[in-house]
Design a protein around this motif. Structure first.
Motif, PDB file in Angstrom:
ATOM      1  N   SER B  84       0.920  -1.080  -0.121  1.00 12.72           N
ATOM      2  CA  SER B  84      -0.028   0.214  -0.180  1.00 12.72           C
ATOM      3  C   SER B  84       0.906   0.929  -0.057  1.00 12.72           C
ATOM      4  O   SER B  84       2.178   1.209   0.039  1.00 12.72           O
ATOM      5  CB  SER B  84      -0.992  -0.148   1.081  1.00 12.72           C
ATOM      6  OG  SER B  84      -1.879   1.156   1.057  1.00 12.72           O
ATOM      7  N   GLU B 106      -4.478   4.580  -0.294  1.00 13.90           N
ATOM      8  CA  GLU B 106      -5.456   3.680  -1.055  1.00 13.90           C
ATOM      9  C   GLU B 106      -6.002   2.982  -0.144  1.00 13.90           C
ATOM     10  O   GLU B 106      -5.549   2.079   0.673  1.00 13.90           O
ATOM     11  CB  GLU B 106      -4.513   2.750  -2.282  1.00 13.90           C
ATOM     12  CG  GLU B 106      -5.714   2.358  -3.225  1.00 13.90           C
ATOM     13  CD  GLU B 106      -6.459   1.029  -2.587  1.00 13.90           C
ATOM     14  OE1 GLU B 106      -7.578   1.107  -2.469  1.00 13.90           O
ATOM     15  OE2 GLU B 106      -5.770   0.072  -2.071  1.00 13.90           O
ATOM     16  N   SER B 109      -6.343  -1.481   0.421  1.00 14.66           N
ATOM     17  CA  SER B 109      -4.919  -1.970   0.849  1.00 14.66           C
ATOM     18  C   SER B 109      -4.345  -1.420   2.029  1.00 14.66           C
ATOM     19  O   SER B 109      -3.764  -1.997   2.802  1.00 14.66           O
ATOM     20  CB  SER B 109      -3.709  -1.859  -0.125  1.00 14.66           C
ATOM     21  OG  SER B 109      -3.695  -0.538  -0.466  1.00 14.66           O
ATOM     22  N   TYR B 110      -4.623  -0.029   2.400  1.00 14.57           N
ATOM     23  CA  TYR B 110      -4.365   0.505   3.742  1.00 14.57           C
ATOM     24  C   TYR B 110      -4.907  -0.295   4.848  1.00 14.57           C
ATOM     25  O   TYR B 110      -4.165  -0.703   5.846  1.00 14.57           O
ATOM     26  CB  TYR B 110      -4.458   1.866   3.561  1.00 14.57           C
ATOM     27  CG  TYR B 110      -3.386   2.597   4.570  1.00 14.57           C
ATOM     28  CD1 TYR B 110      -2.430   3.033   4.365  1.00 14.57           C
ATOM     29  CD2 TYR B 110      -4.195   2.898   6.029  1.00 14.57           C
ATOM     30  CE1 TYR B 110      -1.706   3.804   5.174  1.00 14.57           C
ATOM     31  CE2 TYR B 110      -3.353   3.466   7.162  1.00 14.57           C
ATOM     32  CZ  TYR B 110      -2.064   3.971   6.631  1.00 14.57           C
ATOM     33  OH  TYR B 110      -1.242   4.563   7.794  1.00 14.57           O
TER      34      TYR B 110
END
Lengths: 395, 384
Positions: B84, B106, B109-110
């Motif tokens: 990420s 993002e 994914s974070y």
């Protein structure tokens, strides 16, 4: 016997017999000394930091950045804007033209000597007029960087704090290799924590095209500031804000001084309460051990007030003594202590020295007297209320 | 335990002295609690970093951006499970002194990389669906009184949209909590895409990457692979564990935290010394009483126990009061008005505090108790 001479007599008697109670008295004074020393030591961190940031920042120097930026790091100015700014009215004319330096401010990772881990060291790209704007900058070793070359000069504090910034060293940052050609001093100010190079060389090295981040300007006088600001701010070709250097760095120092002052004062109050308990204990035992003596005084005609005042005076004397010892201790242990920290406002390292200022010494000793007053008041009242007959009869 | 009432009577005899002694011990332990909380505040989050996470930053400095194209390249490196990225925004909410971190990320994914950010499922969905949505941690939400659904205006500093209003507006989609006490809940997260579109759609860079690796024990191999991948490119990388990065930041803040800690520790022990002295003195004053107890048939060991119980009771009461009060104070927030990202009293330090209180009781009672035990009745009675 009049009232005043009663006070003097009883107080003098108290102070002369203090030596006999030296154990407990010393413990109380020691506690107060500790509180005052800590109070001054912690606040001297904030004072030192602020002093380094603001000592050279003068009212007749202005910083121009893009409007809306709160620091140079976040600002951006194109070359045309910087030229308009340099030609504005109010700018001092030096020998080679206006005293205006368009600058770039970036940080590079350099290991700290003390820990070996990387730290954000400010790298400032300047134009030659920077030396006119900041007249305090003096080369103490080597020479200034040559325009157009990958050469840097390093502030005295940065050279001492970070590894590999010694004269003659080659340093690699990204794709470029730089040579340290000089070490400079700046009267103990913020610049001493920085590395300087030619802005024209830094632009391509950091892919900044022809842009800058700020313009530092030396004005004809501090009063010329409003004229300078009022010319630039409404100029439709520009989108800038103009601040005095002194105000800019004052604001930058606020985050860290706020943290340290907040902690320092909370700690000092807490510790003060502890020391007051110690002083109370001491003074109560002092009154208890002298209850026969006090009762005798009362019996031969001394009134209550001199007794109260004498106990208070003893307590104040002890705490004053502790305060002076603590203040002196803090001064000798911490004044000038060198360290470095991260200035969040510029996201880069600032090397600074703790500053034990006269103001702090006075505040510390005043705090000692407050402790003495509170610590002495209640025992003094008890002393005055001692029932004379019972106290005389005690063993 | 039958001595407890006797010790209690002794403590009650000079009520004021006992009160002040207990008071100063309590103050010392309040300081002790603060000390622990400050240490946590200055070393912000080192203890809660994930062992399986790496950070990839620009080799020259974390402020230098990395190309967005690195994302795909990094995700293909063997040993990398998830990638990420984040970008520092650095905007201002109302006034520069209201500082808190804002990052463009993002979201999917974070959040996957940082499971310690606890976000209710409904709020998570709302955030993912709303491109102008943002989430913020509990500390900052409380600091400004924000509620889910609020519109948060943030003035750009570096990210100024051309010819546009410098203020970016965000919808607050959610408020997250930290899974652990040490988790930083001050940061404000919003969509990187929103930032990118606002800046014209081809920003092309991010601030840094974070990675989850398959096997923490083989972190070094992954570090080398990534750094070699970008060696000799215009943007070389420096990959390190999250802990190493947090540690290097703590080192950057530097000795200030250590100095404050050292000073506080010195004071803590000074106060204990002064209090201990008072406690020892009060036993010394009663030497002939102890002799009388022995005359009455108390054994040496029993006299010693009596003295020790007394000092331990004082130390325990003072210590517990202090630790409890410190906990209350620290719950109310840090004395700097919210600038330290984390500020709490770690449980292990509380246990340590109780241990120190007991040690204090034994240490201050021991010498007088030993004297009391060795006391010869005749000498003591003669000493009036």
């Amino acid at each position: 016997m009049n009232w005043l001479s009663q006070i003097v007599a009883v107080t003098w008697l108290n102070l002369r017999t203090l030596w006999q109670r030296r154990g407990a008295s010393a413990a109380a004074a020691f506690g107060v000394a500790g509180v005052v020393a800590v109070f001054i030591a912690v606040l001297s961190i904030a004072e030192g930091f602020k002093k380094t940031l603001t000592s050279n920042a003068s009212a007749d120097t202005a910083i121009v950045m893009r409007s809306g930026s709160d620091s140079e790091m976040m600002s951006g100015l194109d070359r045309d804007s910087t030229r308009i700014i340099a030609e504005a009215p109010g700018v001092l004319r030096a020998s080679q033209g206006p005293a205006a330096s368009a600058e770039l401010f970036v940080v590079v990772d350099v290991p700290k000597r003390s820990t070996g881990t990387d730290a954000n060291v400010p790298l400032r790209g300047v134009q030659s007029a920077a030396f006119d704007v900041r007249s305090e900058v003096q080369m103490i070793e080597g020479r200034r960087f040559a325009p157009g070359k990958n050469e840097v000069i390093v502030g005295r504090a940065a050279a001492a704090e970070f590894r590999g910034l010694d004269l003659g060293n080659h340093i690699r940052w990204g794709e470029n290799e730089w040579t340290v050609v000089g070490i400079f001093s700046a009267n103990g100010g913020l610049s001493e924590s920085e590395i300087w190079c030619d802005a024209g060389v830094l632009q391509p090295a950091y892919r900044r095209g022809s842009t800058f981040q700020s313009v530092y300007v030396k004005l004809e006088s501090a009063e010329a500031f409003s004229r300078f600001k009022d010319t630039l701010t409404p100029d439709p070709r520009l989108d800038v804000k103009v601040v005095r250097e002194s105000e800019y760095y004052e604001a930058q120092s606020r985050v860290i001084t706020g943290i340290i002052n907040g902690l320092g004062k909370a700690i000092a109050v807490l510790m003060g309460i502890g020391a007051i308990f110690g002083a109370l204990n001491t003074m109560y035992s002092a009154v208890a051990s002298r209850s026969r003596e006090i009762a005798t005084l009362r019996a031969i005609g001394f009134s209550a007030a001199p007794v109260v005042i004498s106990v208070l005076a003893e307590s104040l004397f002890l705490c004053l003594l502790g305060g002076i010892v603590g203040a002196a201790g803090a001064y000798f242990a911490f004044n000038g202590y060198q360290t470095a920290t991260l200035n969040w406002a510029s996201f880069s390292q600032v090397a600074f020295a703790f500053a034990v200022t006269p103001k702090l010494l006075v505040q510390g000793i005043a705090w000692a007297l407050v402790m003495g007053l509170v610590g002495g008041l209640f025992p003094a009242i008890r002393a005055a209320r001692l029932p004379v007959a019972t106290a005389l009869r005690e063993q | 335990m039958k001595f407890l009432p006797l010790a209690w009577q002794n403590l009650k005899r000079k009520k004021l002295r006992t009160f002040f002694t207990v008071g100063s011990i309590a103050v010392a332990f309040v300081l002790f609690g603060y000390l622990a909380a400050i240490r946590v505040g200055f070393s912000a989050g080192i203890d809660v970093t994930g062992a399986d996470r790496l950070m990839v930053i620009h080799k020259v400095s974390i402020i230098q951006p990395l190309p967005i194209s690195y994302r795909d390249q990094i995700s293909r490196v063997p040993g990398v499970k998830e990638v990420s990225y984040a970008n520092w925004f650095g905007g201002i909410y109302q006034d520069p002194k209201n500082f808190f971190a804002q990052m463009a990320v993002e979201p999917v994914s974070y959040l996957a990389l940082y499971p310690e950010l606890i976000l209710p499922e409904a709020q998570r969905k709302a955030w993912l669906e709303d491109k102008t949505g943002a989430i913020v941690g509990r500390v900052t939400a409380d600091r400004f009184g924000w509620k889910v659904g609020d519109k948060i205006p943030i003035q750009a500093t570096a990210y100024r949209r051309k010819g546009n209003n410098p203020v970016w507006e965000f919808n607050l989609s959610g408020i997250y909590d930290g899974k652990e006490k040490g988790t930083d809940t001050s940061t404000f997260y919003f969509h990187y895409d929103y930032l990118n579109e606002g800046m014209g759609g081809n920003l092309g860079f991010v601030g840094w990457y974070m990675i989850r690796i398959a096997d923490p024990a083989r972190a070094q191999e992954v570090v080398d692979r990534i750094d070699n991948l970008f060696a000799n490119s215009p943007a070389e990388t420096k990959t390190q564990t999250e802990k190493a990065l947090a540690q290097s930041f703590a080192n950057q803040v530097g000795s200030i935290g250590q100095i404050i800690s050292a000073i506080l520790a010195a004071v803590f022990f000074t106060i204990l010394l002064v209090a201990g002295n008072t406690m020892a003195q009060s036993v010394r004053e009663r030497t002939n009483e102890l002799a009388i107890l022995k005359t009455l048939g108390f054994k040496s060991g029993q006299v010693m126990a009596l003295v020790l119980i007394e000092s331990c009771v004082i130390a325990a009461i003072g210590g517990l009061l202090g630790i409890g009060f410190a906990w209350l104070l620290i719950q109310k927030g840090d004395p700097t008005g919210g600038t330290l990202p984390v500020f709490y009293f770690p449980g292990k330090d509380m246990v340590l505090g109780v241990g120190i209180a007991l040690a204090l009781g034994i240490a201050t009672g021991f010498l007088p108790a030993l004297r009391a035990m060795r006391l010869r009745i005749v000498d003591a009675l003669r000493r009036v």
